[in-house]
Scaffold this active site. Structure first.
Site, PDB file in Angstrom:
ATOM      1  N   ASP A 237       0.795  -1.217   0.000  1.00  0.00           N
ATOM      2  CA  ASP A 237       0.000   0.000   0.000  1.00  0.00           C
ATOM      3  C   ASP A 237       0.836   1.279   0.000  1.00  0.00           C
ATOM      4  OD1 ASP A 237       0.974   0.098   2.587  1.00  0.00           O
ATOM      5  OD2 ASP A 237      -0.885  -0.609   3.493  1.00  0.00           O
ATOM      6  N   ARG A 251       0.686   6.967  -0.319  1.00  0.00           N
ATOM      7  CA  ARG A 251      -0.032   6.019   0.551  1.00  0.00           C
ATOM      8  C   ARG A 251      -1.400   5.815  -0.060  1.00  0.00           C
ATOM      9  NH1 ARG A 251      -2.395   2.722   2.822  1.00  0.00           N
ATOM     10  NH2 ARG A 251      -2.260   2.033   4.997  1.00  0.00           N
ATOM     11  N   ASP A 256      -5.499  -1.098   3.321  1.00  0.00           N
ATOM     12  CA  ASP A 256      -4.423  -1.447   4.249  1.00  0.00           C
ATOM     13  C   ASP A 256      -4.000  -2.874   3.955  1.00  0.00           C
ATOM     14  OD1 ASP A 256      -2.634  -1.464   6.385  1.00  0.00           O
ATOM     15  OD2 ASP A 256      -4.172  -2.163   7.792  1.00  0.00           O
ATOM     16  N   THR A 257      -2.738  -3.057   3.559  1.00  0.00           N
ATOM     17  CA  THR A 257      -2.224  -4.398   3.278  1.00  0.00           C
ATOM     18  C   THR A 257      -1.379  -4.881   4.462  1.00  0.00           C
ATOM     19  OG1 THR A 257      -0.231  -3.521   2.212  1.00  0.00           O
ATOM     20  CG2 THR A 257      -2.156  -3.891   0.813  1.00  0.00           C
ATOM     21  N   GLU A 259       1.750  -5.939   6.677  1.00  0.00           N
ATOM     22  CA  GLU A 259       3.053  -5.303   6.700  1.00  0.00           C
ATOM     23  C   GLU A 259       4.157  -6.261   6.265  1.00  0.00           C
ATOM     24  OE1 GLU A 259       3.514  -2.245   7.113  1.00  0.00           O
ATOM     25  OE2 GLU A 259       1.573  -1.609   7.894  1.00  0.00           O
ATOM     26  N   ARG A 301       3.330  12.073   2.977  1.00  0.00           N
ATOM     27  CA  ARG A 301       3.049  11.207   1.839  1.00  0.00           C
ATOM     28  C   ARG A 301       1.754  11.629   1.150  1.00  0.00           C
ATOM     29  NH1 ARG A 301       3.353   5.493   4.921  1.00  0.00           N
ATOM     30  NH2 ARG A 301       1.761   6.626   6.106  1.00  0.00           N
TER      31      ARG A 301
END
Length: 447
Positions: A237, A251, A256-257, A259, A301
């Site tokens: 992500d 971002r 949300d992927t 980590e 970001r």
């Protein structure tokens, strides 16, 4: 014609002189017979050559010259003019000479008066020219003034038109925004109801048709941002792009992927798969950047959707089961409905992260590791710590190199940022993405 009359006049004058001296030379028996021929020719040619006044002046000038010649002849040889002696010749010729001289003197205009007239004419011509130039200048000035007024009026009208169009567009945008907000709220409420009632098949089909329509929209309609090139895939992500000649970190919005490079978390399940999918779909490709809400997060970001090959990559992650729908901070969002539908498909098909029961949580992912994985992670952490300890630059700063994500704005000096970077794993890992250009030196803008 004028040349002919002048020649005739001169010949007549010469004929009169010769007749007075020797009439037989031009075949006349006497002076009288010669005068009867030459004097009319002389007078006629003279009248045609000049005007009336000029003619009289010329005539008496000629008479003056003839009488002067006759006086000279009478003094030398009076018998030639049929005078008995010089005195009798002077009595006749001198009055004629004097009268003709006075008449010529009286009738001739003075030279100064002629010059004055010429100067007056020249002055009048100069004044007329100056007057014309002044009038022309005034006319040009008036035309320029009128032209400037017309341009100003046209510019003012154009400005008013632009402002009016801008106001109309703004009003239309506000109306569309209000309408879109209402529609998005209604769609969100409908989607929430559908998630709670999966058994309601008709509502699911209706929602699928609506979201399919939105997903099929081309980036020319949806992605209204600018074009950029993907330079690096950090994880599933977080993507780095070249945007207008600058390297920016993006971002991905609303996803949300798991980590893979987080400084304080181990590699999570399906994190490598999400990173690999992102690299496969994005590496080196042209993408379109679409913003929706705040443009940057607190780390600087960009917050955006990325479109690649006409498809929304954020939505692709959700549909493949490689990301969860998250960070809904500033609704409504443009693609919320299609994202919800894509996630529902992955949940129903138990793809990716949805294949592990209880793995996806409301605040992230529930990491379940085996003892072996835990030991490997600990060993890796220990090795990393030992490596950092053996490095040339020890870090004694206020931040934990394996803690919260940091950027250059958190440091006052480049030396402190460099020590933090090396303590966190250096260029081999760089979990905080401080070395953007990959040269091993971070935060080069700091002194």
């Amino acid at each position: 014609m004028d040349n002919f009359l002048i020649i005739l006049f001169m010949l007549s004058f010469i004929g009169i002189i010769i007749s007075l001296i020797r009439p037989s030379f031009i075949r006349f028996s006497s002076r009288k017979s010669a005068m009867k021929v030459f004097i009319p020719l002389l007078l006629g040619s003279f009248i045609f050559i000049g005007g009336l006044k000029e003619g009289f002046v010329f005539l008496f000038s000629l008479l003056f010259l003839l009488s002067l010649v006759a006086m000279i002849i009478g003094l030398i040889r009076p018998s030639l003019l049929k005078f008995s002696n010089r005195i009798s010749a002077m009595k006749v010729l001198f009055p004629v000479f004097l009268a003709s001289f006075l008449i010529v003197l009286i009738t001739t205009d003075p030279v100064e008066e002629q010059r004055t007239d010429q100067e007056t004419v020249q002055e009048d011509a100069v004044e007329q020219k100056e007057t014309e130039e002044t009038e022309n200048a005034e006319e040009e000035s008036e035309e320029q003034k009128n032209k400037n007024e017309d341009e100003n009026a046209a510019e003012s009208k154009s400005k008013d038109d632009r402002e009016e169009i801008h106001n109309e567009e703004k009003e239309n945008t506000n109306e569309e925004s209000d309408s879109s907000s209402v529609n998005k709220q209604e769609e969100n409420q409908q989607n929430n109801t559908e998630n709670k009632n999966d058994s309601n098949t008709s509502n699911d089909e209706s929602t699928n048709e609506s979201t399919d329509s939105e997903s099929d929209k081309s980036p020319s309609n949806e992605a209204k941002g600018t074009t950029a090139t993907v330079t690096r895939v950090v994880d599933g992500d977080t993507i780095e792009i070249n945007l207008n000649g600058m390297i920016e970190s993006v971002r991905l919005l609303l996803v949300d992927t798991p980590e893979t490079v987080h400084p304080s978390l181990p590699v999570q399940k399906f994190g490598p798969e999400a990173s690999s999918f992102a690299k496969k779909m994005l590496s080196g490709k042209k993408v379109q950047v679409e913003y929706d809400g705040p443009k940057r997060d607190k780390y600087g970001r960009l917050l955006a959707y990325l479109w690649v090959d006409g498809k929304n990559f954020n939505e692709m992650l959700l549909r493949e089961g490689l990301a969860r729908l998250a960070y809904v901070y500033d609704p409504p969002y443009t693609h919320m409905s299609s994202f919800t539908k894509a996630q529902s498909e992955a949940v129903n098909a138990k793809r990716g992260i949805w294949s592990i029961e209880g793995y996806v949580q409301s605040d992230g992912f529930n990491t379940v590791e085996s003892e072996t994985e835990t030991k490997q992670s600990n060993n890796s952490s220990t090795a990393s710590t030992e490596t950092n300890a053996s490095g040339s630059s020890a870090y004694n700063g206020p931040y934990n190199p394996h803690g919260k994500d940091r950027d250059c704005g958190d440091f006052d000096k480049q030396k402190g940022a460099q020590a933090f970077f090396e303590a966190a794993g250096g260029p081999e890992q760089d979990p905080h993405r401080l070395d953007r250009d990959g040269d091993g030196t971070v935060c080069e803008s700091l002194s």
